[in-house]
Design an enzyme around this catalytic site. Structure first.
Site, PDB file in Angstrom:
ATOM      1  N   ILE A   1     -29.754   6.366  32.240  1.00 20.61           N
ATOM      2  CA  ILE A   1     -29.195   7.456  31.438  1.00 20.61           C
ATOM      3  C   ILE A   1     -27.669   7.329  31.399  1.00 20.61           C
ATOM      4  O   ILE A   1     -26.952   8.044  32.103  1.00 20.61           O
ATOM      5  CB  ILE A   1     -29.617   8.832  32.001  1.00 20.61           C
ATOM      6  CG1 ILE A   1     -31.136   8.929  32.095  1.00 20.61           C
ATOM      7  CG2 ILE A   1     -29.079   9.950  31.106  1.00 20.61           C
ATOM      8  CD1 ILE A   1     -31.659  10.270  32.581  1.00 20.61           C
ATOM      9  N   PRO A   2     -27.168   6.381  30.595  1.00 21.24           N
ATOM     10  CA  PRO A   2     -25.713   6.237  30.514  1.00 21.24           C
ATOM     11  C   PRO A   2     -25.061   7.436  29.825  1.00 21.24           C
ATOM     12  O   PRO A   2     -25.606   7.996  28.880  1.00 21.24           O
ATOM     13  CB  PRO A   2     -25.527   4.961  29.683  1.00 21.24           C
ATOM     14  CG  PRO A   2     -26.796   4.766  28.950  1.00 21.24           C
ATOM     15  CD  PRO A   2     -27.880   5.399  29.774  1.00 21.24           C
ATOM     16  N   HIS A   3     -23.903   7.813  30.346  1.00 21.46           N
ATOM     17  CA  HIS A   3     -23.145   8.926  29.779  1.00 21.46           C
ATOM     18  C   HIS A   3     -21.673   8.717  30.085  1.00 21.46           C
ATOM     19  O   HIS A   3     -21.315   7.900  30.918  1.00 21.46           O
ATOM     20  CB  HIS A   3     -23.646  10.258  30.327  1.00 21.46           C
ATOM     21  CG  HIS A   3     -23.737  10.300  31.815  1.00 21.46           C
ATOM     22  ND1 HIS A   3     -24.741   9.646  32.508  1.00 21.46           N
ATOM     23  CD2 HIS A   3     -22.957  10.875  32.745  1.00 21.46           C
ATOM     24  CE1 HIS A   3     -24.563   9.842  33.809  1.00 21.46           C
ATOM     25  NE2 HIS A   3     -23.480  10.579  33.975  1.00 21.46           N
ATOM     26  N   GLY A   4     -20.844   9.457  29.427  1.00 23.41           N
ATOM     27  CA  GLY A   4     -19.401   9.264  29.548  1.00 23.41           C
ATOM     28  C   GLY A   4     -18.821   9.843  30.822  1.00 23.41           C
ATOM     29  O   GLY A   4     -19.497  10.544  31.579  1.00 23.41           O
TER      30      GLY A   4
END
Length: 145
Positions: free
Chosen positions: A62-65
């Site tokens: 779950i890539p996120h900033g």
């Protein structure tokens, strides 16, 4: 614009990336195309990944900033990509990449629903077996409720 967090257009049954970096770009590009984030947000997704892996287990990342990129977010949204071959995610195998942009913690409830979905091996298998993006979206439909 709808107020749903996961739009059908952001569900991809056959992602094309072959590396973790490309998968993050692919997930981020969907968020940009949806009008949810500025392009700079995608770079911050990469930065976060370089700091801490977003691998969650059961083939999910779950890539996120980063926190510093919050001003790049225009609205909360998710992108969901499935890969036919596992991606090497820092030594872990990933088949699903969920890109996230969240405002005011709106995404946290959805994240918990995705985490629950991926905690059940039967549910993960259903996601793997879904024939197309429409079927995937139907299985993911609950996250918008």
């Amino acid at each position: 614009m709808t107020d749903t967090i996961l739009d059908r257009a952001n569900v991809v049954a056959a992602g094309t990336a072959t590396t973790r970096e490309d998968a993050i770009r692919e997930a981020g590009a969907l968020l940009v195309a949806a009008g949810a984030v500025e392009p700079g947000y995608v770079d911050s997704m990469q930065e976060r990944e370089n700091t801490v892996s977003t691998f969650m287990g059961n083939g999910l990342a779950i890539p996120h900033g980063t926190n510093e990129s919050k001003d790049e977010i225009k609205r909360s949204a998710l992108s969901f990509l499935r890969y036919s071959s596992p991606l090497d995610w820092g030594g872990e195998e990933v088949r699903f990449v969920v890109g996230i942009a969240g405002q005011n913690n709106e995404h946290l409830e959805i994240l918990s629903k995705i985490a629950i979905l991926f905690s059940e091996e039967d549910d993960v298998q259903r996601l793997l077996d879904a024939p197309d993006a429409d079927a995937l979206f139907a299985l993911l439909g609950d996250v918008n409720e």
